[in-house]
Design a protein around this motif. Structure first.
Motif, PDB file in Angstrom:
ATOM      1  N   THR A 237      62.619  17.209  -6.046  1.00 61.54           N
ATOM      2  CA  THR A 237      61.970  16.529  -4.923  1.00 61.54           C
ATOM      3  C   THR A 237      62.230  17.291  -3.628  1.00 61.54           C
ATOM      4  N   PRO A 238      61.755  18.549  -3.543  1.00 62.16           N
ATOM      5  CA  PRO A 238      62.049  19.348  -2.354  1.00 62.16           C
ATOM      6  C   PRO A 238      61.255  18.953  -1.111  1.00 62.16           C
ATOM      7  N   THR A 239      60.102  18.317  -1.294  1.00 62.99           N
ATOM      8  CA  THR A 239      59.275  17.971  -0.134  1.00 62.99           C
ATOM      9  C   THR A 239      59.326  16.473   0.144  1.00 62.99           C
ATOM     10  N   LYS A 240      58.923  16.107   1.342  1.00 65.65           N
ATOM     11  CA  LYS A 240      58.894  14.689   1.708  1.00 65.65           C
ATOM     12  C   LYS A 240      57.945  13.918   0.787  1.00 65.65           C
ATOM     13  N   LEU A 241      56.800  14.502   0.461  1.00 66.56           N
ATOM     14  CA  LEU A 241      55.846  13.840  -0.427  1.00 66.56           C
ATOM     15  C   LEU A 241      56.455  13.627  -1.816  1.00 66.56           C
ATOM     16  N   ASP A 242      57.179  14.633  -2.324  1.00 62.43           N
ATOM     17  CA  ASP A 242      57.858  14.484  -3.623  1.00 62.43           C
ATOM     18  C   ASP A 242      58.864  13.337  -3.571  1.00 62.43           C
ATOM     19  N   ARG A 243      59.634  13.272  -2.483  1.00 60.73           N
ATOM     20  CA  ARG A 243      60.651  12.223  -2.355  1.00 60.73           C
ATOM     21  C   ARG A 243      60.004  10.845  -2.254  1.00 60.73           C
ATOM     22  N   GLN A 244      58.888  10.739  -1.515  1.00 57.94           N
ATOM     23  CA  GLN A 244      58.201   9.454  -1.414  1.00 57.94           C
ATOM     24  C   GLN A 244      57.631   9.033  -2.770  1.00 57.94           C
ATOM     25  N   THR A 245      57.089   9.989  -3.508  1.00 56.13           N
ATOM     26  CA  THR A 245      56.549   9.697  -4.841  1.00 56.13           C
ATOM     27  C   THR A 245      57.668   9.227  -5.760  1.00 56.13           C
ATOM     28  N   ALA A 246      58.770   9.961  -5.791  1.00 60.60           N
ATOM     29  CA  ALA A 246      59.911   9.594  -6.642  1.00 60.60           C
ATOM     30  C   ALA A 246      60.464   8.235  -6.233  1.00 60.60           C
ATOM     31  N   CYS A 247      60.541   7.978  -4.942  1.00 58.32           N
ATOM     32  CA  CYS A 247      61.040   6.700  -4.437  1.00 58.32           C
ATOM     33  C   CYS A 247      60.185   5.553  -4.960  1.00 58.32           C
ATOM     34  N   GLN A 248      58.858   5.705  -4.877  1.00 60.56           N
ATOM     35  CA  GLN A 248      57.972   4.643  -5.353  1.00 60.56           C
ATOM     36  C   GLN A 248      58.110   4.453  -6.860  1.00 60.56           C
ATOM     37  N   CYS A 249      58.285   5.558  -7.593  1.00 63.32           N
ATOM     38  CA  CYS A 249      58.483   5.470  -9.049  1.00 63.32           C
ATOM     39  C   CYS A 249      59.773   4.712  -9.370  1.00 63.32           C
ATOM     40  N   VAL A 250      60.832   5.025  -8.638  1.00 61.30           N
ATOM     41  CA  VAL A 250      62.112   4.339  -8.837  1.00 61.30           C
ATOM     42  C   VAL A 250      61.962   2.857  -8.510  1.00 61.30           C
ATOM     43  N   LYS A 251      61.323   2.560  -7.407  1.00 62.67           N
ATOM     44  CA  LYS A 251      61.127   1.171  -6.979  1.00 62.67           C
ATOM     45  C   LYS A 251      60.326   0.386  -8.019  1.00 62.67           C
ATOM     46  N   ASP A 252      59.253   0.998  -8.535  1.00 60.70           N
ATOM     47  CA  ASP A 252      58.430   0.341  -9.549  1.00 60.70           C
ATOM     48  C   ASP A 252      59.215   0.103 -10.838  1.00 60.70           C
ATOM     49  N   ALA A 253      59.982   1.109 -11.256  1.00 59.51           N
ATOM     50  CA  ALA A 253      60.778   0.974 -12.476  1.00 59.51           C
ATOM     51  C   ALA A 253      61.863  -0.084 -12.295  1.00 59.51           C
ATOM     52  N   ALA A 254      62.507  -0.087 -11.138  1.00 54.21           N
ATOM     53  CA  ALA A 254      63.569  -1.057 -10.866  1.00 54.21           C
ATOM     54  C   ALA A 254      63.035  -2.483 -10.885  1.00 54.21           C
ATOM     55  N   ALA A 255      61.813  -2.667 -10.399  1.00 54.24           N
ATOM     56  CA  ALA A 255      61.227  -4.005 -10.366  1.00 54.24           C
ATOM     57  C   ALA A 255      60.999  -4.561 -11.768  1.00 54.24           C
ATOM     58  N   LYS A 256      60.879  -3.687 -12.759  1.00 54.14           N
ATOM     59  CA  LYS A 256      60.649  -4.114 -14.146  1.00 54.14           C
ATOM     60  C   LYS A 256      61.934  -4.515 -14.862  1.00 54.14           C
ATOM     61  N   ILE A 257      63.084  -4.213 -14.259  1.00 55.64           N
ATOM     62  CA  ILE A 257      64.379  -4.540 -14.873  1.00 55.64           C
ATOM     63  C   ILE A 257      64.950  -5.738 -14.131  1.00 55.64           C
ATOM     64  N   SER A 258      64.736  -6.917 -14.686  1.00 59.08           N
ATOM     65  CA  SER A 258      65.117  -8.146 -13.974  1.00 59.08           C
ATOM     66  C   SER A 258      66.617  -8.240 -13.717  1.00 59.08           C
ATOM     67  N   SER A 259      67.431  -7.660 -14.594  1.00 60.18           N
ATOM     68  CA  SER A 259      68.886  -7.776 -14.436  1.00 60.18           C
ATOM     69  C   SER A 259      69.493  -6.629 -13.629  1.00 60.18           C
ATOM     70  N   LEU A 260      68.648  -5.789 -13.029  1.00 58.82           N
ATOM     71  CA  LEU A 260      69.148  -4.675 -12.228  1.00 58.82           C
ATOM     72  C   LEU A 260      69.905  -5.204 -11.011  1.00 58.82           C
ATOM     73  N   LYS A 261      71.052  -4.647 -10.762  1.00 56.67           N
ATOM     74  CA  LYS A 261      71.864  -5.024  -9.608  1.00 56.67           C
ATOM     75  C   LYS A 261      71.570  -4.023  -8.488  1.00 56.67           C
ATOM     76  N   ASP A 262      70.844  -4.485  -7.465  1.00 56.28           N
ATOM     77  CA  ASP A 262      70.371  -3.574  -6.428  1.00 56.28           C
ATOM     78  C   ASP A 262      71.519  -2.908  -5.677  1.00 56.28           C
ATOM     79  N   ASP A 263      72.612  -3.627  -5.440  1.00 60.83           N
ATOM     80  CA  ASP A 263      73.744  -3.015  -4.744  1.00 60.83           C
ATOM     81  C   ASP A 263      74.349  -1.882  -5.564  1.00 60.83           C
ATOM     82  N   VAL A 264      74.387  -2.045  -6.876  1.00 65.11           N
ATOM     83  CA  VAL A 264      74.900  -1.000  -7.772  1.00 65.11           C
ATOM     84  C   VAL A 264      73.929   0.185  -7.758  1.00 65.11           C
ATOM     85  N   ALA A 265      72.633  -0.102  -7.787  1.00 69.76           N
ATOM     86  CA  ALA A 265      71.617   0.954  -7.780  1.00 69.76           C
ATOM     87  C   ALA A 265      71.728   1.815  -6.523  1.00 69.76           C
TER      88      ALA A 265
END
Length: 117
Positions: free
Chosen positions: A66-94
């Motif tokens: 993720t060398p560019t800002k666009l790469d980081r924003q894309t990865a961030c959204q992917c992480v956010k979407d994946a995290a939303a699918k894991i109901s037992s995810l502990k956001d503070d731990v993440a």
């Protein structure tokens, strides 16, 4: 000597890491982010006290790909979407995952972050 199961598991990890590596100039995909963080789920849900080495390797891979800002924003959204699918995810731990892996990463790992910043 490695047991057959351990050998197969090691091959799967290597295959996952190789498939994650983006070619130069190629944008990161959600599939690559998912593969990179798949071994982190037990830690992120509180079922493991520490992230595994494979998990930390995945966090490092995200940083490297993720060398560019666009790469980081894309990865961030992917992480956010994946995290939303894991109901037992502990956001503070993440949010603490990069620090636990001793990796400074510019992609927040959280289901509540604004990825457009």
């Amino acid at each position: 000597m490695m047991k057959k199961g351990s050998f197969v598991a090691a091959l799967l990890v290597v295959a996952a890491v190789v498939s994650f590596m983006a070619m130069p100039g190629q944008a990161i995909t959600c599939q690559q982010v998912d593969v990179a963080l798949s071994s982190c789920v037990s830690y992120l849900t509180g079922n493991a006290g520490e992230p595994s080495p494979a998990c930390c390797n995945g966090v490092s891979s995200i940083k490297e790909n993720t060398p560019t800002k666009l790469d980081r924003q894309t990865a961030c959204q992917c992480v956010k979407d994946a995290a939303a699918k894991i109901s037992s995810l502990k956001d503070d731990v993440a949010q603490q995952l990069p620090a636990k892996c001793k990796v400074q990463i510019n992609v927040p790992i959280s289901k509540t972050v604004d990825c457009n910043l």
